[in-house]
Design an enzyme around this catalytic site. Sequence first.
Site, PDB file in Angstrom:
ATOM      1  N   THR A  72      51.836  78.325  51.375  1.00  0.00           N
ATOM      2  CA  THR A  72      51.273  78.688  52.627  1.00  0.00           C
ATOM      3  C   THR A  72      51.368  80.216  52.874  1.00  0.00           C
ATOM      4  O   THR A  72      50.424  80.992  53.208  1.00  0.00           O
ATOM      5  CB  THR A  72      51.760  77.817  53.762  1.00  0.00           C
ATOM      6  OG1 THR A  72      51.637  76.280  53.449  1.00  0.00           O
ATOM      7  CG2 THR A  72      51.386  78.130  55.031  1.00  0.00           C
ATOM      8  N   GLN A 112      48.176  73.244  43.183  1.00  0.00           N
ATOM      9  CA  GLN A 112      47.877  71.852  42.753  1.00  0.00           C
ATOM     10  C   GLN A 112      47.626  71.953  41.322  1.00  0.00           C
ATOM     11  O   GLN A 112      47.597  70.503  40.821  1.00  0.00           O
ATOM     12  CB  GLN A 112      46.843  71.123  43.556  1.00  0.00           C
ATOM     13  CG  GLN A 112      47.200  70.866  45.107  1.00  0.00           C
ATOM     14  CD  GLN A 112      48.353  69.602  45.254  1.00  0.00           C
ATOM     15  OE1 GLN A 112      48.697  68.997  44.158  1.00  0.00           O
ATOM     16  NE2 GLN A 112      48.783  69.316  46.236  1.00  0.00           N
ATOM     17  N   SER A 131      53.352  77.306  43.948  1.00  0.00           N
ATOM     18  CA  SER A 131      54.376  76.748  44.659  1.00  0.00           C
ATOM     19  C   SER A 131      55.342  76.117  43.866  1.00  0.00           C
ATOM     20  O   SER A 131      54.903  75.642  42.903  1.00  0.00           O
ATOM     21  CB  SER A 131      53.859  76.058  45.671  1.00  0.00           C
ATOM     22  OG  SER A 131      54.960  75.203  46.329  1.00  0.00           O
ATOM     23  N   ALA A 132      56.620  76.280  43.998  1.00  0.00           N
ATOM     24  CA  ALA A 132      57.625  75.338  43.261  1.00  0.00           C
ATOM     25  C   ALA A 132      57.723  74.206  43.856  1.00  0.00           C
ATOM     26  O   ALA A 132      58.011  73.326  42.851  1.00  0.00           O
ATOM     27  CB  ALA A 132      59.077  76.133  43.594  1.00  0.00           C
ATOM     28  N   THR A 172      66.799  88.554  53.422  1.00  0.00           N
ATOM     29  CA  THR A 172      67.674  88.089  52.398  1.00  0.00           C
ATOM     30  C   THR A 172      66.868  87.346  51.036  1.00  0.00           C
ATOM     31  O   THR A 172      66.487  86.175  51.768  1.00  0.00           O
ATOM     32  CB  THR A 172      69.029  87.464  52.747  1.00  0.00           C
ATOM     33  OG1 THR A 172      69.642  88.377  53.682  1.00  0.00           O
ATOM     34  CG2 THR A 172      69.933  87.699  51.339  1.00  0.00           C
ATOM     35  N   CYS A 206      48.204  66.560  54.955  1.00  0.00           N
ATOM     36  CA  CYS A 206      47.975  67.307  56.315  1.00  0.00           C
ATOM     37  C   CYS A 206      46.616  66.658  56.813  1.00  0.00           C
ATOM     38  O   CYS A 206      46.973  66.514  58.186  1.00  0.00           O
ATOM     39  CB  CYS A 206      47.479  68.661  55.931  1.00  0.00           C
ATOM     40  SG  CYS A 206      48.614  69.538  54.648  1.00  0.00           S
TER      41      CYS A 206
HETATM   42  N1  PMP Z   1      48.217  74.937  49.023  1.00  0.00           N
HETATM   43  C1  PMP Z   1      47.916  73.818  48.452  1.00  0.00           C
HETATM   44  C2  PMP Z   1      46.629  73.462  47.439  1.00  0.00           C
HETATM   45  C3  PMP Z   1      48.600  72.714  48.620  1.00  0.00           C
HETATM   46  O1  PMP Z   1      48.470  71.571  48.096  1.00  0.00           O
HETATM   47  C4  PMP Z   1      49.883  73.098  49.643  1.00  0.00           C
HETATM   48  C5  PMP Z   1      50.667  71.873  49.709  1.00  0.00           C
HETATM   49  N2  PMP Z   1      50.164  70.666  50.029  1.00  0.00           N
HETATM   50  C6  PMP Z   1      49.871  74.159  49.967  1.00  0.00           C
HETATM   51  C7  PMP Z   1      49.075  75.228  49.709  1.00  0.00           C
HETATM   52  C8  PMP Z   1      51.185  74.628  50.916  1.00  0.00           C
HETATM   53  O2  PMP Z   1      52.260  74.957  50.176  1.00  0.00           O
HETATM   54  P1  PMP Z   1      53.619  74.892  50.731  1.00  0.00           P
HETATM   55  O3  PMP Z   1      54.182  73.762  51.566  1.00  0.00           O
HETATM   56  O4  PMP Z   1      54.514  75.313  49.895  1.00  0.00           O
HETATM   57  O5  PMP Z   1      53.648  75.977  51.796  1.00  0.00           O
END
Ligand code: PMP
Length: 401
Positions: A76, A182, A202-203, A240, A330
């Site tokens: 995000t 994804q 994203s990790a 940090t 979501c």
């Molecule tokens: N982008 C996509 C395509 C996602 O699937 C997600 C997580 N559902 C996010 C962004 C958000 O990721 P994060 O929770 O690491 O902020």
Amino acid sequence: METHAIDIYLDHAAATPVDARVLAAMLPYFTERFDNPSAPYARGRAAKQALEDARGRLARAIGAKPANVTLTAGATEANNLAFGCVDGPVAVSAIEHESIMAIVEAREHATIPVEPDGMVTPAAVQGALTPRTELVSIALANGEIGTVQPLRAISDVVRAERRRRLDAGEETPLYLHTDATQAAGLLHVDVSSTGADLVTLSAAKIYGPKQVGLLWARDGIALRPLVLGGGQEHGLRGGTENVAGAVGFACALELAIGERVEECKRLSALRDTMQRTLVERFPDAVVSGPRKEARRLPHLLHISFPGLEARRLVIALDRRGVSVGTGSACAASKMRTSRTLQAIGLDRSIADGSLRITLGRPTTEEQVRDAVDIIGDVVAAEYARVAAQHDWSEDRGNHHG
Ligand code: PMP
């Protein structure tokens, strides 16, 4: 936590467990190697070194230079950082993640329509571009119906428009961003082969820690600081640094890449068994997403049971120890028809009965077999309940009529 005799987790697109190997790599950075990378003594320098080593490994894994990788607290945040590279109008597909949709709602934007299988065609991107568009953002793979986008061909459209502007002496910039959250771990993600100028990862979806992500940006793209503070991450994100998170992310990405081909084969075979069995039992079920294997995430099954309510199915499945999603987490939490399903033109009566099932590293053949039986029983019971209610209201209707 409630405990069930059965506990089958099939929502890996929402969250993945941290791999034991990743956790082991991270642990020393919570305990004996806890230091602040900005500290002026040997321990601090070692922490800085560990952070930069992790950045280097992440960069290498995606074919990038370390200097172009900004570590963030998740995807995000990386998406927010990406959109700060321009101020002008943006164009995004109709099926982007909420984090993108929320950003663009506050800005001048065009929405790029998608095909019924979720595909964003280069022609649709072309149609959405105006001479003022400054950023196009298309996720490499959609997390709800699993569509893998033809990003390379889309980048050709963006590049052609950039060339046109250059030739015409126009100075409006145009960049392509892709949220590869994804896709990572399931597709080959190399920043140059995507054709994008900015890439989010994203990790948390690749068996690494949550709240850890990165944005890669091509040389020469000026990003606007997202979090003001002590100047960390080239002044783009103060605070940090999360050394343990960065180490875990690097470890998770390397493991995912190393195991990707075999694991995708295993997952798609399990997914196909699940799909085949459910569709055989419920011939009216609708599977969304592309038909072609190469255009579809291998671990994902989006299946709709017309006339049923997904929320009821998820609750019933939860009682039986099976965790699945309805649409994306979501959209599901807001209990409204998913934007993605509207965008692909799925009829409301079908869309409302949709389950998103995503398999993962811990998923076994036995779990899939059990889950198919349980899902089948729950869906059959719901159809029976709906039919009984229908008969009952018809009886009443006749009575009154
Ligand atoms: N982008 C996509 C395509 C996602 O699937 C997600 C997580 N559902 C996010 C962004 C958000 O990721 P994060 O929770 O690491 O902020």
